[in-house]
Design an enzyme around this catalytic site. Sequence first.
Site, mmCIF file in Angstrom:
data_model
loop_
_atom_site.group_PDB
_atom_site.id
_atom_site.type_symbol
_atom_site.label_atom_id
_atom_site.label_comp_id
_atom_site.label_asym_id
_atom_site.label_seq_id
_atom_site.Cartn_x
_atom_site.Cartn_y
_atom_site.Cartn_z
ATOM 1 N N ASP A 99 44.659 24.641 32.997
ATOM 2 C CA ASP A 99 45.976 24.052 33.228
ATOM 3 C C ASP A 99 47.053 25.112 33.448
ATOM 4 O O ASP A 99 47.942 24.939 34.285
ATOM 5 C CB ASP A 99 46.364 23.172 32.044
ATOM 6 N N GLY A 100 46.992 26.220 32.692
ATOM 7 C CA GLY A 100 47.993 27.265 32.849
ATOM 8 C C GLY A 100 47.962 27.891 34.227
ATOM 9 O O GLY A 100 49.012 28.148 34.842
ATOM 10 N N ARG A 184 63.195 25.153 10.195
ATOM 11 C CA ARG A 184 64.425 24.370 10.325
ATOM 12 C C ARG A 184 64.273 23.287 11.389
ATOM 13 O O ARG A 184 63.626 23.494 12.419
ATOM 14 C CB ARG A 184 65.597 25.290 10.702
ATOM 15 N N THR A 214 50.581 13.148 30.907
ATOM 16 C CA THR A 214 49.288 13.427 30.277
ATOM 17 C C THR A 214 49.229 14.837 29.692
ATOM 18 O O THR A 214 48.168 15.299 29.296
ATOM 19 C CB THR A 214 48.139 13.258 31.301
ATOM 20 N N SER A 219 50.892 14.481 24.037
ATOM 21 C CA SER A 219 50.649 14.991 22.688
ATOM 22 C C SER A 219 51.758 14.585 21.723
ATOM 23 O O SER A 219 51.528 14.435 20.521
ATOM 24 C CB SER A 219 50.535 16.522 22.710
#
Length: 323
Positions: A99-100, A184, A214, A219
């Site tokens: 994917d990258g 934080r 997707t 996610s």
Amino acid sequence: MTTSEAASQATTATGAGEREAAAGGRRTVFLLAHTGRPAAIRSAELVVQGLLRCGIGVRVLAEEAADLPLPPEVELVEAGPGRPDVLEGCELLVVLGGDGTLLRGAEFARRSGVPMLGVNLGRVGFLAEAERDDLDKVVDRVVTRAYEVEERMTLDVAVLTDGHVVHTDWALNEASVEKAARERLLEVVTEVDGRPVSRFGGDGVVCATPTGSTAYAFSAGGPVVWPEVEALLMVPISAHALFAKPLVTAPASVLAVEVQPQTPNGVLWCDGRRTVELPAGARVEVRRGAVPVRLARLHHASFTDRLVAKFALPVAGWRGAPH
């Protein structure tokens, strides 16, 4: 643009490379590979050999040439500021990797307008059109021009401080506003079309295209949106709020995420590749991109079938609709 209009744009591949060939020039394909993967190196070798054997020229980035077993006929080009587009005169960009690497290829494809054909060597690879075992078929389809081209929506992204644009970027999958400090929460207010929606603290917000539904947005709990749908997505990441649901808006909408003044700095990521720091009080605006990314398609399989295959979804027992 409507779904029917988008579908009508998926036509048999043409372009500068084909016109050049018709005029007697040599057809040229640009190859981009993840040279850190042995599988990509071997795949690149097979693709290069197949294309050259059929009389099609191959162009590769000079910075990758040392890691690839390339014959002397391969054209090497330097990329960088002030240099001409490395894909000039090419009819297709073939990308080998995960994917990258495919998102890296999308940067070249968007800049040049050349269609990108992805071969997945990674895990999921929703942007890819073929798998490693399909290399012979890929070469054959490129040689015979047996592929179609479709356009995918992109995002234009602007960062504003004190009302002034200080940074612009783009994304094919998503632009995500995230907390910079793990310990934080990032306090934000989300906005759609100039009207506030909700304020909450959390890990951030993902603004995505249907193509990106997707990816990171998935996610984070966002919906899967079919690529033909014209829409923008806004998906909170681990929000501490009673109402922080994924939103699907019109394609002409303008999404905004304001980092609150009292919160720690945030960070903007575009496709997980390009990043810029967001000071407290910064505002990120996301709208439909003016320039799409063109993808070469080899198959007419539905997105439903692609979804089932990529996620290995259980469909045993399905009988289909009665005829």
